[in-house]
Every structure is written in structure tokens, then in C-alpha cells.
Design a protein around this motif. Structure first.
Motif: not given
Length: 82
Positions: A46-71
């Protein structure tokens, strides 16, 4: 249908980073509904820093658009999402 619904109803409420991460996850999703990918790989693609990806992934999970099955982690491989 999933992509159309995402664009029509959800995309406008997301930040650019969130949309990039969601699209990478959507594209890599297997027929069983699971996707396995690392934050580092999503950052590279995506051309983003890994930390930015982590924050985006957390926002998607908080919105119910993503669920972590296995960390994932060191020696565990990439995380698995639905």
C-alpha cells in the motif's frame, strides 16, 4: 456484491489508509472467507508504514469490518482475518 456494498455504503466513512487495507484484505480473501497477510506485507503493497497499517486494521475491526481469527507474530506467521 461485497465490493459494491462496500463502495456504496462504507467507503465514504473510511480514511484513505483504512480503504487501502480493506482492499488488500478483500483481494487476498480465499473462498473460505479467510485472509492471511502480515502488516509488513500490507504496508509494502500500500505504500504505508507498518504502524499506519496497524492503526487502519484496528479501526476496521472496531467498525466491524474485520475480525481477527488468529493473531500472528514472530515464528507464528501472519495473522488470519475474516
Amino acid at each position: 456484491a461485497v465490493l459494491n456494498a462496500f463502495v456504496d455504503a462504507t467507503l465514504r466513512s473510511l480514511r484513505g489508509a483504512d480503504a487501502k487495507v480493506w482492499l488488500i484484505l478483500y483481494r487476498d480473501t480465499k473462498p473460505n472467507g479467510l485472509v492471511q497477510v502480515s502488516d509488513t506485507d500490507m504496508g509494502r503493497r500500500s505504500g504505508m508504514h507498518r504502524r499506519s497499517v496497524m492503526r487502519a486494521r484496528a479501526r476496521l475491526a472496531s467498525m466491524g469490518l474485520l475480525r481477527v481469527v488468529r493473531r500472528g507474530g514472530l515464528r507464528l506467521g501472519a495473522s488470519v482475518y475474516r
